[in-house]
Design a protein around this motif. Structure first.
Motif, PDB file in Angstrom:
ATOM      1  N   GLN A 183      -4.149   5.046   1.531  1.00  0.00           N
ATOM      2  CA  GLN A 183      -4.133   3.904   0.606  1.00  0.00           C
ATOM      3  C   GLN A 183      -4.300   2.586   1.346  1.00  0.00           C
ATOM      4  O   GLN A 183      -4.958   1.663   0.852  1.00  0.00           O
ATOM      5  CB  GLN A 183      -2.829   3.882  -0.183  1.00  0.00           C
ATOM      6  CG  GLN A 183      -2.790   2.826  -1.286  1.00  0.00           C
ATOM      7  CD  GLN A 183      -3.806   3.084  -2.363  1.00  0.00           C
ATOM      8  OE1 GLN A 183      -3.875   4.173  -2.912  1.00  0.00           O
ATOM      9  NE2 GLN A 183      -4.618   2.078  -2.691  1.00  0.00           N
ATOM     10  N   LYS A 222       2.652   2.497  -3.240  1.00  0.00           N
ATOM     11  CA  LYS A 222       1.871   3.161  -4.295  1.00  0.00           C
ATOM     12  C   LYS A 222       2.021   4.682  -4.252  1.00  0.00           C
ATOM     13  O   LYS A 222       1.687   5.363  -5.227  1.00  0.00           O
ATOM     14  CB  LYS A 222       0.398   2.771  -4.171  1.00  0.00           C
ATOM     15  CG  LYS A 222       0.142   1.295  -4.426  1.00  0.00           C
ATOM     16  CD  LYS A 222      -1.314   0.925  -4.161  1.00  0.00           C
ATOM     17  CE  LYS A 222      -1.531  -0.576  -4.343  1.00  0.00           C
ATOM     18  NZ  LYS A 222      -2.926  -0.983  -4.043  1.00  0.00           N
ATOM     19  N   SER A 269       0.834  -1.202   0.000  1.00  0.00           N
ATOM     20  CA  SER A 269       0.000   0.000   0.000  1.00  0.00           C
ATOM     21  C   SER A 269       0.870   1.255   0.000  1.00  0.00           C
ATOM     22  O   SER A 269       0.638   2.197  -0.764  1.00  0.00           O
ATOM     23  CB  SER A 269      -0.927   0.020   1.226  1.00  0.00           C
ATOM     24  OG  SER A 269      -1.895  -1.005   1.158  1.00  0.00           O
ATOM     25  N   THR A 279      -7.915   2.116   1.879  1.00  0.00           N
ATOM     26  CA  THR A 279      -8.551   1.813   0.592  1.00  0.00           C
ATOM     27  C   THR A 279      -8.343   0.347   0.231  1.00  0.00           C
ATOM     28  O   THR A 279      -9.272  -0.344  -0.210  1.00  0.00           O
ATOM     29  CB  THR A 279      -7.969   2.711  -0.519  1.00  0.00           C
ATOM     30  OG1 THR A 279      -8.201   4.082  -0.175  1.00  0.00           O
ATOM     31  CG2 THR A 279      -8.603   2.407  -1.871  1.00  0.00           C
ATOM     32  N   GLU A 311      -0.989  10.134   1.855  1.00  0.00           N
ATOM     33  CA  GLU A 311      -1.571   9.261   0.832  1.00  0.00           C
ATOM     34  C   GLU A 311      -1.311   7.788   1.141  1.00  0.00           C
ATOM     35  O   GLU A 311      -2.147   6.924   0.857  1.00  0.00           O
ATOM     36  CB  GLU A 311      -1.012   9.619  -0.543  1.00  0.00           C
ATOM     37  CG  GLU A 311      -1.527  10.929  -1.111  1.00  0.00           C
ATOM     38  CD  GLU A 311      -0.734  12.140  -0.612  1.00  0.00           C
ATOM     39  OE1 GLU A 311       0.081  11.973   0.347  1.00  0.00           O
ATOM     40  OE2 GLU A 311      -0.929  13.242  -1.155  1.00  0.00           O
TER      41      GLU A 311
END
Length: 203
Positions: free
Chosen positions: A98, A87, A84, A101, A94
């Motif tokens: 992530q 990315k 994660s 997510t 972020e």
């Protein structure tokens, strides 16, 4: 003569390695889907396609099987976690988002049963049991990583953000088992995380 002896030993070693892999693959599936206490040795050897003698050559006890199971699950978890983060290199906000997510996405997959460490902790209430110590170690490392990310993200109170997102992670794991796949509550997890991160770090 030495060549003959070596040729005889090699297949035995290969067979032992293959049996160990089959057993580990079997417990990885059975313990996660059905629970460690509910799964007996007979079920493991049947799924692995080996006999009990072969199992006990590789593992001294069911506790040994459990520790190997958790070690594999720990390695897999950190693979997910670091995947994660990869990315969004160099972007801690972020990266944090992530992870949530990706958790929400994994929760939609067939056979997903939440966090294997939480599941095991429920089955073994004694905090001194070796498997509980492995659970504590996994969660301790996670908290340290979350604190590091919260600090890098510029949170006004990094510890408070790390605590908050850790609670959200544990809540998300539990919710995936009490709400149907695709439920709006699970889908909302990344949004909740985004609000927490924005409030802690500023927009």
């Amino acid at each position: 003569m030495s060549e003959t002896r070596g040729a005889a030993i090699k297949p035995v070693r290969m067979q032992a390695h293959a049996a160990q892999t089959q057993i580990l693959d079997a417990i990885d599936e059975l313990f996660y889907l059905e629970g460690a206490r509910a799964v007996g040795v007979d079920a493991v050897v049947k799924r692995a396609g080996v006999n009990k003698m072969s199992l006990y050559r590789q593992f001294a006890s069911k506790d040994a099987l459990l520790l190997h199971y958790l070690a594999r699950r720990d390695e897999r978890f950190w693979g997910y976690f670091e995947g994660s983060l990869a990315k969004h290199p160099g972007k801690p906000r972020e990266q944090l988002l992530q992870f949530f997510t990706d958790v929400a996405e994994r929760a939609q997959r067939p056979g997903y049963r939440g966090c294997p460490f939480v599941n095991i902790a429920v089955e073994f209430p004694d905090p001194t049991h070796p498997v509980r110590r492995m659970v504590a170690d996994n969660k301790r490392k996670l908290m340290a990583r979350l604190l590091d990310l919260a600090t890098q993200a510029g949170a006004r109170d990094p510890q408070a953000l790390a605590n908050g997102v850790a609670l959200l992670i544990e809540g998300a794991y539990t919710a995936t088992q009490t709400y149907a796949p695709g439920h709006a509550l699970i889908a909302a997890v990344p949004q909740v995380a985004a609000h927490m991160i924005a409030a802690a770090c500023g927009n």
